[in-house]
Design a protein around this motif. Structure first.
Motif, PDB file in Angstrom:
ATOM      1  N   PHE A  59       0.461  -1.288   0.348  1.00 48.18           N
ATOM      2  CA  PHE A  59      -0.171  -0.375   0.014  1.00 48.18           C
ATOM      3  C   PHE A  59       1.011   1.433   0.109  1.00 48.18           C
ATOM      4  CE2 PHE A  59      -2.788   2.815   2.497  1.00 48.18           C
ATOM      5  CZ  PHE A  59      -3.993   3.227   1.562  1.00 48.18           C
ATOM      6  N   ALA A  60       2.200   1.104   0.962  1.00 46.48           N
ATOM      7  CA  ALA A  60       2.468   2.310   0.802  1.00 46.48           C
ATOM      8  C   ALA A  60       3.462   2.345  -0.412  1.00 46.48           C
ATOM      9  CB  ALA A  60       3.542   2.058   2.682  1.00 46.48           C
ATOM     10  N   HIS A  61       4.176   1.424  -1.270  1.00 41.70           N
ATOM     11  CA  HIS A  61       4.457   1.663  -2.709  1.00 41.70           C
ATOM     12  C   HIS A  61       3.448   2.332  -3.687  1.00 41.70           C
ATOM     13  CE1 HIS A  61       5.977  -0.289  -5.921  1.00 41.70           C
ATOM     14  NE2 HIS A  61       7.390  -0.151  -5.817  1.00 41.70           N
ATOM     15  N   GLU A  62       2.914   1.580  -3.441  1.00 41.83           N
ATOM     16  CA  GLU A  62       1.359   2.961  -3.864  1.00 41.83           C
ATOM     17  C   GLU A  62       1.508   3.662  -4.629  1.00 41.83           C
ATOM     18  OE1 GLU A  62      -2.496   0.295  -4.312  1.00 41.83           O
ATOM     19  OE2 GLU A  62      -1.430  -1.583  -4.440  1.00 41.83           O
ATOM     20  N   LEU A  63       0.937   4.468  -2.998  1.00 36.14           N
ATOM     21  CA  LEU A  63       1.080   5.946  -2.635  1.00 36.14           C
ATOM     22  C   LEU A  63       2.299   6.340  -2.906  1.00 36.14           C
ATOM     23  CD1 LEU A  63      -0.764   5.084   1.209  1.00 36.14           C
ATOM     24  CD2 LEU A  63      -1.775   6.668  -0.883  1.00 36.14           C
ATOM     25  N   VAL A  64       3.530   6.138  -2.322  1.00 34.27           N
ATOM     26  CA  VAL A  64       4.710   6.707  -2.687  1.00 34.27           C
ATOM     27  C   VAL A  64       4.906   6.852  -4.282  1.00 34.27           C
ATOM     28  CG1 VAL A  64       6.866   6.717  -3.331  1.00 34.27           C
ATOM     29  CG2 VAL A  64       5.925   5.781  -0.942  1.00 34.27           C
ATOM     30  N   TYR A 103      -3.739  13.223  -3.017  1.00 31.28           N
ATOM     31  CA  TYR A 103      -3.412  12.019  -4.185  1.00 31.28           C
ATOM     32  C   TYR A 103      -4.640  11.479  -3.856  1.00 31.28           C
ATOM     33  CZ  TYR A 103      -2.164   7.715  -6.236  1.00 31.28           C
ATOM     34  OH  TYR A 103      -2.419   6.146  -6.737  1.00 31.28           O
ATOM     35  N   GLU A 104      -4.850  11.390  -2.233  1.00 29.87           N
ATOM     36  CA  GLU A 104      -5.540  10.187  -2.627  1.00 29.87           C
ATOM     37  C   GLU A 104      -6.751  10.424  -2.645  1.00 29.87           C
ATOM     38  OE1 GLU A 104      -5.189   6.573   1.443  1.00 29.87           O
ATOM     39  OE2 GLU A 104      -4.494   9.030   2.221  1.00 29.87           O
ATOM     40  N   MET A 105      -7.409  11.730  -2.907  1.00 25.02           N
ATOM     41  CA  MET A 105      -9.312  11.934  -2.737  1.00 25.02           C
ATOM     42  C   MET A 105      -8.319  12.365  -4.341  1.00 25.02           C
ATOM     43  SD  MET A 105      -8.426  14.519   0.427  1.00 25.02           S
ATOM     44  CE  MET A 105      -9.483  16.901  -0.715  1.00 25.02           C
ATOM     45  N   LEU A 106      -7.596  12.273  -5.208  1.00 22.70           N
ATOM     46  CA  LEU A 106      -7.955  12.868  -6.433  1.00 22.70           C
ATOM     47  C   LEU A 106      -7.879  11.793  -7.092  1.00 22.70           C
ATOM     48  CD1 LEU A 106      -5.355  16.210  -7.025  1.00 22.70           C
ATOM     49  CD2 LEU A 106      -8.189  16.252  -6.935  1.00 22.70           C
ATOM     50  N   ALA A 114     -12.024  10.131   4.518  1.00 23.17           N
ATOM     51  CA  ALA A 114     -10.962   9.191   5.386  1.00 23.17           C
ATOM     52  C   ALA A 114      -9.783   9.823   5.145  1.00 23.17           C
ATOM     53  CB  ALA A 114     -11.740   8.177   4.735  1.00 23.17           C
ATOM     54  N   ALA A 115      -9.511  10.125   3.948  1.00 28.43           N
ATOM     55  CA  ALA A 115      -8.277  10.795   3.855  1.00 28.43           C
ATOM     56  C   ALA A 115      -7.911  12.461   3.604  1.00 28.43           C
ATOM     57  CB  ALA A 115      -8.047  11.509   1.623  1.00 28.43           C
ATOM     58  N   ILE A 116      -8.686  13.297   4.580  1.00 29.23           N
ATOM     59  CA  ILE A 116      -8.513  14.368   5.334  1.00 29.23           C
ATOM     60  C   ILE A 116      -8.456  13.751   7.011  1.00 29.23           C
ATOM     61  CG2 ILE A 116     -10.237  16.548   6.088  1.00 29.23           C
ATOM     62  CD1 ILE A 116     -11.077  16.804   3.771  1.00 29.23           C
ATOM     63  N   ASN A 117      -8.849  13.132   7.646  1.00 32.76           N
ATOM     64  CA  ASN A 117      -9.329  12.615   9.008  1.00 32.76           C
ATOM     65  C   ASN A 117      -8.073  11.734   9.015  1.00 32.76           C
ATOM     66  OD1 ASN A 117     -11.026  13.135   9.380  1.00 32.76           O
ATOM     67  ND2 ASN A 117     -12.305  11.293   9.037  1.00 32.76           N
ATOM     68  N   GLU A 118      -7.029  10.829   7.808  1.00 28.68           N
ATOM     69  CA  GLU A 118      -6.011  10.181   7.957  1.00 28.68           C
ATOM     70  C   GLU A 118      -4.844  11.926   7.774  1.00 28.68           C
ATOM     71  OE1 GLU A 118      -5.346   7.108   8.772  1.00 28.68           O
ATOM     72  OE2 GLU A 118      -7.344   6.575   8.991  1.00 28.68           O
ATOM     73  N   ALA A 119      -5.109  12.582   6.836  1.00 26.30           N
ATOM     74  CA  ALA A 119      -3.723  13.280   7.002  1.00 26.30           C
ATOM     75  C   ALA A 119      -4.181  14.373   8.629  1.00 26.30           C
ATOM     76  CB  ALA A 119      -4.532  14.285   5.656  1.00 26.30           C
ATOM     77  N   ILE A 120      -5.164  14.062   8.904  1.00 25.79           N
ATOM     78  CA  ILE A 120      -4.510  14.827  10.029  1.00 25.79           C
ATOM     79  C   ILE A 120      -4.029  14.317  11.076  1.00 25.79           C
ATOM     80  CG2 ILE A 120      -6.440  15.890  12.066  1.00 25.79           C
ATOM     81  CD1 ILE A 120      -8.526  16.656   9.731  1.00 25.79           C
ATOM     82  N   GLU A 121      -4.623  13.158  11.277  1.00 23.78           N
ATOM     83  CA  GLU A 121      -3.657  11.789  12.076  1.00 23.78           C
ATOM     84  C   GLU A 121      -2.424  12.237  11.469  1.00 23.78           C
ATOM     85  OE1 GLU A 121      -4.664  10.644  14.819  1.00 23.78           O
ATOM     86  OE2 GLU A 121      -7.047  11.721  13.793  1.00 23.78           O
ATOM     87  N   GLY A 141     -10.483  23.266   1.466  1.00 22.60           N
ATOM     88  CA  GLY A 141     -10.900  23.607   0.078  1.00 22.60           C
ATOM     89  C   GLY A 141     -10.713  23.321  -0.931  1.00 22.60           C
ATOM     90  N   ALA A 142      -9.855  21.831  -0.971  1.00 22.90           N
ATOM     91  CA  ALA A 142      -9.083  21.505  -1.856  1.00 22.90           C
ATOM     92  C   ALA A 142     -10.493  20.393  -2.112  1.00 22.90           C
ATOM     93  CB  ALA A 142      -8.017  20.062  -2.034  1.00 22.90           C
ATOM     94  N   ALA A 143     -11.273  19.763  -1.176  1.00 17.53           N
ATOM     95  CA  ALA A 143     -12.354  18.842  -1.669  1.00 17.53           C
ATOM     96  C   ALA A 143     -14.043  19.560  -1.751  1.00 17.53           C
ATOM     97  CB  ALA A 143     -12.562  18.528  -0.021  1.00 17.53           C
ATOM     98  N   LYS A 144     -13.884  21.022  -1.127  1.00 14.86           N
ATOM     99  CA  LYS A 144     -15.110  22.090  -1.806  1.00 14.86           C
ATOM    100  C   LYS A 144     -14.720  21.954  -3.168  1.00 14.86           C
ATOM    101  CE  LYS A 144     -16.001  23.660   2.384  1.00 14.86           C
ATOM    102  NZ  LYS A 144     -15.813  24.895   3.229  1.00 14.86           N
ATOM    103  N   SER A 145     -13.389  22.364  -3.532  1.00 12.92           N
ATOM    104  CA  SER A 145     -13.508  22.764  -5.078  1.00 12.92           C
ATOM    105  C   SER A 145     -13.546  21.416  -5.952  1.00 12.92           C
ATOM    106  CB  SER A 145     -11.868  22.945  -5.354  1.00 12.92           C
ATOM    107  OG  SER A 145     -11.621  23.826  -4.626  1.00 12.92           O
TER     108      SER A 145
END
Length: 148
Positions: A59-64, A103-106, A114-121, A141-145
């Motif tokens: 999972f980390a590899h895919e994200l990177v 990246y996760e959001m888009l 979930a992506a925002i919550n994980e970013a906050i963590e 702001g990005a989510a609203k856009s």
């Protein structure tokens, strides 16, 4: 029995996301004269080598790889949603969290909330007291856009 695949538990994803953050954070300090490609940086990272969960590493590899492939687009989205902040002025911790989360959001099927919550963590774990609200503001702001 649930329909989820083995190893697809939120805990494993959080471990993978944290690992991806740590690898991406480290790439910000790679030597400019002789940068290793992202695959080499991932494979030689001690945290990756020590990670026992193959699922978390995958999972980390895919994200990177995803963040690396879409870096220009992610930075453009960050600048578009960070009023009066140029990329160069954003601290590396927050910038890395923002890139990963955007990246996760888009580009993935991970829900935006979930992506925002994980970013906050991540920002709580690795940033300072102001990181959480800074990251949350830009991602909100990005989510609203995205909805427009």
């Amino acid at each position: 029995m649930t329909g989820k695949k083995k190893g697809n538990k939120p805990g494993i994803r959080r471990v993978g996301r944290t690992l991806a953050f740590q690898v991406l954070f480290g790439t910000c300090f790679a030597h400019a004269e002789n940068p290793a490609d992202i695959e080499t940086q991932f494979a030689t990272n001690p945290l990756v080598q020590e990670q026992e969960s193959e699922t978390a590493r995958e999972f980390a590899h895919e994200l990177v790889l995803g963040v690396d492939a879409h870096l220009a687009e992610l930075d453009k989205a960050i600048e578009a949603n960070s009023q009066h902040w140029k990329i160069e002025r954003i601290a590396v911790v927050e910038l890395t969290v923002l890139r990963l989360s955007l990246y996760e959001m888009l580009f993935t099927d991970i829900p935006v909330k979930a992506a925002i919550n994980e970013a906050i963590e991540l920002s709580k774990a690795f940033g300072d007291d102001k990181s959480r609200s800074f990251v949350n503001g830009i991602l909100d702001g990005a989510a609203k856009s995205m909805k427009k």
